[in-house]
Design a protein around this motif. Sequence first.
Motif, PDB file in Angstrom:
ATOM      1  N   PRO A  95       0.825  -1.210   0.000  1.00 16.84           N
ATOM      2  CA  PRO A  95       0.000   0.000   0.000  1.00 16.84           C
ATOM      3  C   PRO A  95       0.859   1.259   0.000  1.00 16.84           C
ATOM      4  O   PRO A  95       0.488   2.269  -0.597  1.00 16.84           O
ATOM      5  N   GLN A 112      -4.579   0.744   1.178  1.00 21.68           N
ATOM      6  CA  GLN A 112      -4.978  -0.400   0.381  1.00 21.68           C
ATOM      7  C   GLN A 112      -6.436  -0.254  -0.062  1.00 21.68           C
ATOM      8  O   GLN A 112      -6.793  -0.613  -1.173  1.00 21.68           O
ATOM      9  N   ALA A 168      -6.389   2.041  -2.957  1.00 16.58           N
ATOM     10  CA  ALA A 168      -5.903   1.344  -4.153  1.00 16.58           C
ATOM     11  C   ALA A 168      -7.007   0.480  -4.758  1.00 16.58           C
ATOM     12  O   ALA A 168      -7.152   0.404  -5.983  1.00 16.58           O
TER      13      ALA A 168
END
Lengths: 278, 260
Positions: free
Chosen positions: B89, B147, B150
Motif C-alpha cells: 500500500p 490499500q 488502491a
Amino acid sequence: MAARRSRSPQLIVGAALVALLVLAGLLSLVWTPYDPAALDVTNKMAPPWTDGHLLGTDQLGRDVVAQLMAGALNSLLVAVLSTAGAVVLGVALGLTAAGGGRFWSDTLTRATDVAIALPGILVALVLATFFGPSNTTAIVAIVVWFVPGAARIVIGPARQVLAREFVEAAMAYGRSRSFVLFRHVLPNLGPLIIVMASMMFAGAILTEAALSYLGLGAQRPTPSWGRLLFESQSVIGQAPSLVVFPGVCIMLAVLGFNLLGDGLRSRLDPRHAREVVV
Amino acid sequence: MALVEINALSFSYGRAPVLKDLSFSIEQDSTLGIVGESGSGKSTLIRVLCGLMPVQSGIARYDGRDISEWLDREPRGFRRRNQIVFQSPASSLDPRMRVGQSLAEPTKSLERRTPSDEELGQWLTVVGLGPEALQRYPHQLSGGQLQRVAIARALTVNPTMLYADEPTSALDVSIQAQVLNLLIEIRRRLGLTMVIVSHDLAVVGRVCEQVIVMRNGEIVESGPTASVLRYPEHEYTKSLVNAARAVSLGASHDAADAII
C-alpha cells in the motif's frame, strides 16, 4: 521538527549570500556608484576609500564596486542560463535513459559515463576556439560540461521511482511511458533536482569565472569577475586589492550556493521528509 | 462460461522460464486463488493476464478474444475491464498526488473524462472510507486505508475482472481480515470476477472458490478450494497445507479448522 530544520544555519547563511548577490546584480541594472566602464585616468589604481571610490579603482581608473556589481549580474546571467539549460537537458536525458527501452537505457547510460570522463575545460577551449569567446560560448560550454553529470544524478533515483507499484498501476490503467515519466517520476524527483540545480549554480559561477579568466567568456566592456581577476594579476604588486575583491566575490557566491544546496538537501532529505521518495 | 481461457501459456525472463505451458480457465463471477511460494511465477501470471506483460507464447483469451490482439487494437477497452491491486500500500499510490488525483487517474486515462468529486467520494464510501480522504496525501493515511484507496482506484472504471497481487501480505494481521472482508463484499456487490494471488493459504481459503497451486512456473494442483485444501493430492500442496496448519495450530485447533 520543522521549526528546528528551518533554523539550519547553512540554509540561512547560504540564502543571505545568494540574496546579496542577486540584489547587487539587479541593482547594477539601475544604479552603480559610477559607470562601470567610465575611465578616470587621473585616479588610476586608487586605493579603497579614495574620492568616493569605495573599493578604489583599477589600472584604467574604473570604479571597482561598479565593476563588481555589473560582474555579479554577468555571473548570475551566465549561471542562470547555463544551469537552466543543463538541468533541463540533463533531466530529460536522465529520464529517457531510465525509462527508455533496454537499448536506449544502456546506450545513454554508457554515453553519459564517457561524457563525464571528458575534461570539461578542454571541451570549453575547443568550443571557444570554434565560436570565439563570448558569454554565449561560456554558457554553451558550461551546459555541455554539466549535462552528463545531471543525467547521471537523475538516472538512479528515476529508476527507483519507476520500480514502484504506482507506476505499474498507471500502466494498468493505460498511461504511456512518457506520461509516467513526466507526471509521476519527475515530480517525485523534485527535491533532488532543486538541490542539484543549486549545486550546479555554484559550479556554473566558478566555471564562468574560470572561463572568463582564460579569456573565453564575456569581453569588454561587459565586466566579469574572472576577467577582472585576469586583468589585475599583472598589477598584483601595486594594487593587491584589485585581485582580492573579485576573488572574494567569486568565493562568497560559490559558498552561498553550496551552503544553500546543502541546507536544502538536509531539509528535503527523504529521511526527514516522508513525502519524498528518492 | 469461461471469462479467461489460457492454453499452453509460457513466459520467460531472458532464458529463465517463469511460466511453463500453463492451461486453465477462469469462470465468470468466480474467485480464483493462485498460491505458491516466491518465485513460483504467480505474480508474473496475473501480470500477463491483465496485460502488464506480453503473452510470449501460447494462447490467452479474455471473453473469447485474444488478449494480445485486444491490447493492440483497443487497449483502453481491455484495461477498463481488467484492473489490478498490488501488494504494497505504501508504494501503490504516488506520494506527490492527493488521493483524489490518484483516484481520478484511471477514469481520465481510460474514459477520457474527469470524474467529479462526488463520484470519487462514492467509490471511497464503497471501500469504507469517507469522501474527506480525497484531499489527503498518501503519507497521511494508514496502510489499511491506502490499500482501500488502491482498491477504490481499481474499481473506478467498473472492471469486470479484478486481480489482486498479495493484497494483504504487507498489512498488519488485524487489518488483513478487514481488507479481505472488503474484497469479499465488493465482489458480491459489484459482481466481479476476482483472482487473488497469495502465498497465504488462509487468505485463499477464505475468499476463493477455486484454487491453483503453482510451483516453479507449473500448476501442480487445481480444483475447488475446499477439497484441494482439505484433501491435497500433490506432495507440494500437502506441505503447504501442513505448514499453514502448523502455524495456525500455534493459535488454536479451531482456528486451523476454520481456515482450511
